[in-house]
Design a protein around this motif. Structure first.
Motif, PDB file in Angstrom:
ATOM      1  N   MET A   8       0.844  -1.177   0.000  1.00  0.00           N
ATOM      2  CA  MET A   8       0.000   0.000   0.000  1.00  0.00           C
ATOM      3  C   MET A   8       0.888   1.238   0.000  1.00  0.00           C
ATOM      4  N   ILE A   9       0.473   2.239  -0.747  1.00  0.00           N
ATOM      5  CA  ILE A   9       1.180   3.518  -0.770  1.00  0.00           C
ATOM      6  C   ILE A   9       0.497   4.433   0.239  1.00  0.00           C
ATOM      7  N   PRO A  10       1.166   4.771   1.339  1.00  0.00           N
ATOM      8  CA  PRO A  10       0.533   5.645   2.336  1.00  0.00           C
ATOM      9  C   PRO A  10       0.515   7.098   1.861  1.00  0.00           C
ATOM     10  N   ASN A  11      -0.306   7.900   2.498  1.00  0.00           N
ATOM     11  CA  ASN A  11      -0.390   9.334   2.199  1.00  0.00           C
ATOM     12  C   ASN A  11      -0.628   9.603   0.720  1.00  0.00           C
ATOM     13  N   THR A  12      -1.576   8.902   0.156  1.00  0.00           N
ATOM     14  CA  THR A  12      -1.878   9.015  -1.262  1.00  0.00           C
ATOM     15  C   THR A  12      -2.398  10.399  -1.605  1.00  0.00           C
ATOM     16  N   GLU A  13      -1.867  10.975  -2.660  1.00  0.00           N
ATOM     17  CA  GLU A  13      -2.353  12.259  -3.160  1.00  0.00           C
ATOM     18  C   GLU A  13      -3.655  12.034  -3.912  1.00  0.00           C
ATOM     19  N   CYS A  14      -4.482  13.049  -3.955  1.00  0.00           N
ATOM     20  CA  CYS A  14      -5.769  12.976  -4.645  1.00  0.00           C
ATOM     21  C   CYS A  14      -5.866  14.125  -5.639  1.00  0.00           C
ATOM     22  N   ILE A  15      -6.908  14.065  -6.460  1.00  0.00           N
ATOM     23  CA  ILE A  15      -7.202  15.148  -7.396  1.00  0.00           C
ATOM     24  C   ILE A  15      -8.662  15.542  -7.187  1.00  0.00           C
ATOM     25  N   GLY A  16      -8.943  16.818  -7.262  1.00  0.00           N
ATOM     26  CA  GLY A  16     -10.320  17.288  -7.123  1.00  0.00           C
ATOM     27  C   GLY A  16     -11.130  16.972  -8.377  1.00  0.00           C
ATOM     28  N   ALA A  17     -12.395  16.691  -8.190  1.00  0.00           N
ATOM     29  CA  ALA A  17     -13.277  16.314  -9.300  1.00  0.00           C
ATOM     30  C   ALA A  17     -13.323  17.388 -10.378  1.00  0.00           C
ATOM     31  N   ASN A  18     -13.232  18.654 -10.002  1.00  0.00           N
ATOM     32  CA  ASN A  18     -13.334  19.747 -10.967  1.00  0.00           C
ATOM     33  C   ASN A  18     -11.985  20.178 -11.541  1.00  0.00           C
ATOM     34  N   GLU A  19     -10.924  19.497 -11.147  1.00  0.00           N
ATOM     35  CA  GLU A  19      -9.602  19.859 -11.656  1.00  0.00           C
ATOM     36  C   GLU A  19      -9.379  19.227 -13.021  1.00  0.00           C
ATOM     37  N   VAL A  71      -7.721  17.361 -16.301  1.00  0.00           N
ATOM     38  CA  VAL A  71      -6.973  16.139 -16.555  1.00  0.00           C
ATOM     39  C   VAL A  71      -5.492  16.471 -16.747  1.00  0.00           C
ATOM     40  N   LEU A  72      -5.195  17.638 -17.308  1.00  0.00           N
ATOM     41  CA  LEU A  72      -3.803  18.049 -17.471  1.00  0.00           C
ATOM     42  C   LEU A  72      -3.122  18.176 -16.111  1.00  0.00           C
ATOM     43  N   LEU A  73      -3.800  18.793 -15.149  1.00  0.00           N
ATOM     44  CA  LEU A  73      -3.243  18.909 -13.803  1.00  0.00           C
ATOM     45  C   LEU A  73      -3.051  17.520 -13.192  1.00  0.00           C
ATOM     46  N   ALA A  74      -4.010  16.640 -13.405  1.00  0.00           N
ATOM     47  CA  ALA A  74      -3.892  15.269 -12.897  1.00  0.00           C
ATOM     48  C   ALA A  74      -2.670  14.581 -13.500  1.00  0.00           C
ATOM     49  N   ALA A  75      -2.458  14.761 -14.797  1.00  0.00           N
ATOM     50  CA  ALA A  75      -1.312  14.147 -15.467  1.00  0.00           C
ATOM     51  C   ALA A  75       0.001  14.683 -14.894  1.00  0.00           C
ATOM     52  N   HIS A  76       0.059  15.987 -14.663  1.00  0.00           N
ATOM     53  CA  HIS A  76       1.262  16.579 -14.069  1.00  0.00           C
ATOM     54  C   HIS A  76       1.497  16.023 -12.660  1.00  0.00           C
ATOM     55  N   ARG A  77       0.423  15.923 -11.885  1.00  0.00           N
ATOM     56  CA  ARG A  77       0.554  15.412 -10.520  1.00  0.00           C
ATOM     57  C   ARG A  77       1.011  13.952 -10.535  1.00  0.00           C
ATOM     58  N   MET A  78       0.466  13.148 -11.459  1.00  0.00           N
ATOM     59  CA  MET A  78       0.898  11.751 -11.573  1.00  0.00           C
ATOM     60  C   MET A  78       2.383  11.668 -11.918  1.00  0.00           C
ATOM     61  N   ALA A  79       2.818  12.510 -12.841  1.00  0.00           N
ATOM     62  CA  ALA A  79       4.233  12.502 -13.240  1.00  0.00           C
ATOM     63  C   ALA A  79       5.135  12.910 -12.075  1.00  0.00           C
ATOM     64  N   GLU A  80       4.745  13.955 -11.341  1.00  0.00           N
ATOM     65  CA  GLU A  80       5.534  14.417 -10.194  1.00  0.00           C
ATOM     66  C   GLU A  80       5.662  13.340  -9.127  1.00  0.00           C
ATOM     67  N   LEU A  81       4.565  12.614  -8.912  1.00  0.00           N
ATOM     68  CA  LEU A  81       4.533  11.605  -7.859  1.00  0.00           C
ATOM     69  C   LEU A  81       4.987  10.228  -8.333  1.00  0.00           C
ATOM     70  N   ALA A  82       5.173  10.086  -9.645  1.00  0.00           N
ATOM     71  CA  ALA A  82       5.536   8.795 -10.245  1.00  0.00           C
ATOM     72  C   ALA A  82       4.516   7.718  -9.905  1.00  0.00           C
ATOM     73  N   VAL A  83       3.234   8.067 -10.100  1.00  0.00           N
ATOM     74  CA  VAL A  83       2.139   7.119  -9.871  1.00  0.00           C
ATOM     75  C   VAL A  83       1.297   7.027 -11.136  1.00  0.00           C
ATOM     76  N   GLY A  84       0.508   5.976 -11.241  1.00  0.00           N
ATOM     77  CA  GLY A  84      -0.320   5.768 -12.416  1.00  0.00           C
ATOM     78  C   GLY A  84      -1.799   5.996 -12.188  1.00  0.00           C
ATOM     79  N   ALA A  85      -2.166   6.424 -10.976  1.00  0.00           N
ATOM     80  CA  ALA A  85      -3.585   6.655 -10.677  1.00  0.00           C
ATOM     81  C   ALA A  85      -3.718   7.612  -9.506  1.00  0.00           C
ATOM     82  N   LEU A  86      -4.840   8.332  -9.499  1.00  0.00           N
ATOM     83  CA  LEU A  86      -5.164   9.231  -8.396  1.00  0.00           C
ATOM     84  C   LEU A  86      -6.627   9.049  -8.021  1.00  0.00           C
ATOM     85  N   PRO A  87      -6.925   8.959  -6.727  1.00  0.00           N
ATOM     86  CA  PRO A  87      -8.333   8.988  -6.325  1.00  0.00           C
ATOM     87  C   PRO A  87      -8.901  10.370  -6.638  1.00  0.00           C
ATOM     88  N   VAL A  88     -10.168  10.406  -7.050  1.00  0.00           N
ATOM     89  CA  VAL A  88     -10.845  11.669  -7.373  1.00  0.00           C
ATOM     90  C   VAL A  88     -11.857  11.943  -6.266  1.00  0.00           C
TER      91      VAL A  88
END
Length: 122
Positions: free
Chosen positions: A1-12, A14-31
């Motif tokens: 399990m990855i603790p302290n998982t980052e999330c993305i806001g529903a109204n944010e 997809v580009l911001l989500a992609a940047h956040r995924m790249a920064e965190l080196a993850v392939g998914a974010l809870p919305v």
């Protein structure tokens, strides 16, 4: 399990989500919505197949539009094989891990109901 998982806001976007995924080196974010309830999960694959390959604008497309709304999740304490079985059955590679945030008692629910509905509980 990855603790302290980052999330993305529903109204944010997809580009911001992609940047956040790249920064965190993850392939998914809870919305999560503004009500702080989980709306689903957004994956890097969703972004590629449903936005980029579909010629949609990643700035104008929100995370909520793509969030996979499965209710599957992992509860703390489940064994590895149970988690793998759930992933295999539902054909997913990631499961949000939920933790206990409190308890709801019948009295709590009853107090929240309007008076006419409470009378029906007796």
């Amino acid at each position: 399990m990855i603790p302290n998982t980052e999330c993305i806001g529903a109204n944010e976007s997809v580009l911001l989500a992609a940047h956040r995924m790249a920064e965190l080196a993850v392939g998914a974010l809870p919305v999560f919505g503004q009500d702080e309830h989980r709306k689903g999960v957004l994956t890097d694959r969703d972004i590629v197949t449903k936005v980029l390959a579909a010629d949609k604008d990643p700035v104008a497309t929100t995370a909520d539009e793509l969030a996979q709304r499965e209710s599957r999740h992992h509860r703390r304490g489940r064994r590895g094989m149970e988690v793998l079985r759930t992933m295999s059955t539902h054909k997913v590679r990631r499961l949000p891990a939920l933790t206990l945030v409190g308890m709801v008692a019948q009295a709590d629910v009853a107090r929240a109901l309007p008076a006419p509905a409470r009378r029906g509980l007796a």
